[in-house]
Design a protein around this motif. Structure first.
Motif, PDB file in Angstrom:
ATOM      1  N   ARG A 195      24.257  37.029  32.591  1.00 58.07           N
ATOM      2  CA  ARG A 195      24.870  35.620  33.446  1.00 58.07           C
ATOM      3  C   ARG A 195      23.446  34.163  32.343  1.00 58.07           C
ATOM      4  NH1 ARG A 195      24.223  34.747  39.676  1.00 58.07           N
ATOM      5  NH2 ARG A 195      26.077  35.886  39.522  1.00 58.07           N
ATOM      6  N   GLN A 196      22.350  35.438  31.414  1.00 57.82           N
ATOM      7  CA  GLN A 196      21.916  34.605  31.152  1.00 57.82           C
ATOM      8  C   GLN A 196      22.743  34.509  30.080  1.00 57.82           C
ATOM      9  OE1 GLN A 196      18.133  36.404  31.987  1.00 57.82           O
ATOM     10  NE2 GLN A 196      17.446  35.030  33.577  1.00 57.82           N
ATOM     11  N   ALA A 197      23.392  35.536  29.378  1.00 60.62           N
ATOM     12  CA  ALA A 197      23.978  35.360  28.122  1.00 60.62           C
ATOM     13  C   ALA A 197      24.950  34.252  27.962  1.00 60.62           C
ATOM     14  CB  ALA A 197      24.113  36.793  27.339  1.00 60.62           C
ATOM     15  N   THR A 198      25.819  33.870  28.920  1.00 62.44           N
ATOM     16  CA  THR A 198      27.021  33.143  29.103  1.00 62.44           C
ATOM     17  C   THR A 198      25.934  32.128  29.359  1.00 62.44           C
ATOM     18  OG1 THR A 198      27.994  34.276  30.186  1.00 62.44           O
ATOM     19  CG2 THR A 198      28.588  32.307  30.338  1.00 62.44           C
ATOM     20  N   GLU A 199      25.216  31.975  29.681  1.00 61.24           N
ATOM     21  CA  GLU A 199      24.433  30.347  30.250  1.00 61.24           C
ATOM     22  C   GLU A 199      23.708  29.804  28.768  1.00 61.24           C
ATOM     23  OE1 GLU A 199      21.475  30.902  32.895  1.00 61.24           O
ATOM     24  OE2 GLU A 199      22.804  30.607  34.881  1.00 61.24           O
ATOM     25  N   ASP A 247      22.647  26.357  24.076  1.00 57.68           N
ATOM     26  CA  ASP A 247      22.429  26.573  22.650  1.00 57.68           C
ATOM     27  C   ASP A 247      22.642  25.497  22.119  1.00 57.68           C
ATOM     28  OD1 ASP A 247      20.613  28.952  22.839  1.00 57.68           O
ATOM     29  OD2 ASP A 247      22.432  30.239  21.491  1.00 57.68           O
ATOM     30  N   GLU A 248      24.627  25.320  21.923  1.00 59.02           N
ATOM     31  CA  GLU A 248      24.847  24.336  21.491  1.00 59.02           C
ATOM     32  C   GLU A 248      24.889  23.009  21.838  1.00 59.02           C
ATOM     33  OE1 GLU A 248      27.362  25.172  19.344  1.00 59.02           O
ATOM     34  OE2 GLU A 248      26.941  26.574  19.493  1.00 59.02           O
ATOM     35  N   LEU A 249      24.202  22.440  23.359  1.00 59.13           N
ATOM     36  CA  LEU A 249      24.333  21.019  23.658  1.00 59.13           C
ATOM     37  C   LEU A 249      22.842  20.601  23.131  1.00 59.13           C
ATOM     38  CD1 LEU A 249      24.014  22.327  27.969  1.00 59.13           C
ATOM     39  CD2 LEU A 249      25.222  20.298  26.588  1.00 59.13           C
ATOM     40  N   ARG A 250      21.557  21.922  23.060  1.00 58.68           N
ATOM     41  CA  ARG A 250      20.379  22.047  22.317  1.00 58.68           C
ATOM     42  C   ARG A 250      20.760  21.188  21.069  1.00 58.68           C
ATOM     43  NH1 ARG A 250      18.532  26.343  22.407  1.00 58.68           N
ATOM     44  NH2 ARG A 250      17.640  26.040  25.018  1.00 58.68           N
ATOM     45  N   GLY A 256      19.717  21.732  33.845  1.00 55.03           N
ATOM     46  CA  GLY A 256      20.082  20.820  34.695  1.00 55.03           C
ATOM     47  C   GLY A 256      21.848  20.987  34.284  1.00 55.03           C
ATOM     48  N   THR A 257      21.581  19.979  32.810  1.00 55.83           N
ATOM     49  CA  THR A 257      22.993  20.124  32.439  1.00 55.83           C
ATOM     50  C   THR A 257      23.705  21.704  32.321  1.00 55.83           C
ATOM     51  OG1 THR A 257      22.693  18.497  31.386  1.00 55.83           O
ATOM     52  CG2 THR A 257      24.231  19.356  30.313  1.00 55.83           C
ATOM     53  N   VAL A 258      23.030  22.813  31.803  1.00 57.51           N
ATOM     54  CA  VAL A 258      23.836  23.941  31.800  1.00 57.51           C
ATOM     55  C   VAL A 258      24.528  24.174  33.359  1.00 57.51           C
ATOM     56  CG1 VAL A 258      23.003  26.158  31.231  1.00 57.51           C
ATOM     57  CG2 VAL A 258      21.982  24.663  29.859  1.00 57.51           C
ATOM     58  N   ARG A 259      23.388  24.253  33.941  1.00 55.29           N
ATOM     59  CA  ARG A 259      23.518  24.540  35.334  1.00 55.29           C
ATOM     60  C   ARG A 259      24.877  23.727  36.344  1.00 55.29           C
ATOM     61  NH1 ARG A 259      18.876  22.801  38.010  1.00 55.29           N
ATOM     62  NH2 ARG A 259      18.012  25.042  37.181  1.00 55.29           N
ATOM     63  N   ALA A 260      25.057  22.319  35.701  1.00 53.82           N
ATOM     64  CA  ALA A 260      26.544  21.165  36.395  1.00 53.82           C
ATOM     65  C   ALA A 260      27.018  21.832  35.537  1.00 53.82           C
ATOM     66  CB  ALA A 260      25.618  20.339  35.523  1.00 53.82           C
ATOM     67  N   ILE A 261      27.508  22.409  34.464  1.00 53.04           N
ATOM     68  CA  ILE A 261      28.432  22.696  33.555  1.00 53.04           C
ATOM     69  C   ILE A 261      28.770  24.183  34.528  1.00 53.04           C
ATOM     70  CG2 ILE A 261      29.226  23.773  31.087  1.00 53.04           C
ATOM     71  CD1 ILE A 261      27.600  21.602  29.862  1.00 53.04           C
ATOM     72  N   MET A 262      27.751  24.828  34.720  1.00 53.73           N
ATOM     73  CA  MET A 262      28.012  26.450  35.101  1.00 53.73           C
ATOM     74  C   MET A 262      28.625  25.845  36.901  1.00 53.73           C
ATOM     75  SD  MET A 262      27.744  28.263  32.554  1.00 53.73           S
ATOM     76  CE  MET A 262      27.307  30.183  33.133  1.00 53.73           C
TER      77      MET A 262
END
Length: 203
Positions: A136-140, A145-148, A163-169
């Motif tokens: 799951r963490q590998a998927t996140e 990485d792309e957002l950064r 927070g943005t990663v969490r919202a997308i997931m």
């Protein structure tokens, strides 16, 4: 489950042998989605598979072992789907959109599996919990990485990375909760819509 969905699940489970093990896993998936892991019983699973209760233990030591296999298959599948989609795109914005589209469409397409993988992680014993959490963490990390990179290059506006990663997931996972073909659209169109919405927000 309609014929097309059944075909897709059969492809996803094709490597599970023998066929009776595959039937049990699919029956367990159905039972866990229908009743929840704690309420589902091996007797219920065997009934859904059209097998005797004793047959379960020929293939799996417990329903926990079946859950672990289901979780592994689901998490590996969605991770591979996202990676493949992103490999076909260049630049943080396009790769972020590709991730969102693949992640959301996977959860709509495999909605039953998506519900179980999203909600039953805590039912796993520590050793399987760590294995699945790592997937799951590998998927996140793929989207993080792309957002950064997009924020560093000025393509994307990201104040709160976690927070943005969490919202997308969450957007993608929620597709598994509400999507049915009868509600209109298809998994691919849901993925494209979510990708468009995410890029609009991040720009």
């Amino acid at each position: 489950m309609d014929d097309e969905t059944a075909r897709l699940y059969a492809e996803l489970w094709a490597h599970v042998e023998p066929e009776s093990s595959r039937r049990l896993l699919l029956a367990a998936l159905d039972a866990f989605a229908d009743r929840g892991f704690e309420a589902a019983t091996t007797r219920d699973i065997s009934r859904r598979a059209g097998m005797s209760p004793a047959a379960v233990y020929v293939h799996y030591r417990s329903k926990v072992e079946m859950l672990g296999e289901i979780m592994r298959i689901g998490h590996e599948s969605v991770l591979e789907s996202a990676r493949t989609a992103m490999d076909e795109r260049d630049g943080p914005s396009e790769r972020t959109a590709a991730f969102v589209s693949a992640f959301s469409s996977w959860h709509a397409r495999f909605s039953t599996l998506g519900q179980v993988t999203a909600h039953e992680l805590r039912a796993l014993p520590p050793e399987r919990f760590g294995e699945i959490l790592s997937l799951r963490q590998a998927t996140e990390r793929l989207v993080a990485d792309e957002l950064r990179a997009g924020a560093a290059g000025g393509e994307l506006h990201v104040d709160d990375l976690q927070g943005t990663v969490r919202a997308i997931m969450s957007l993608g996972v929620d597709s598994a909760r509400w999507y049915t073909p009868q509600r209109g659209g298809d998994p691919e169109s849901i993925g494209r819509l979510h990708a468009d919405l995410v890029l609009r927000m991040l720009r």
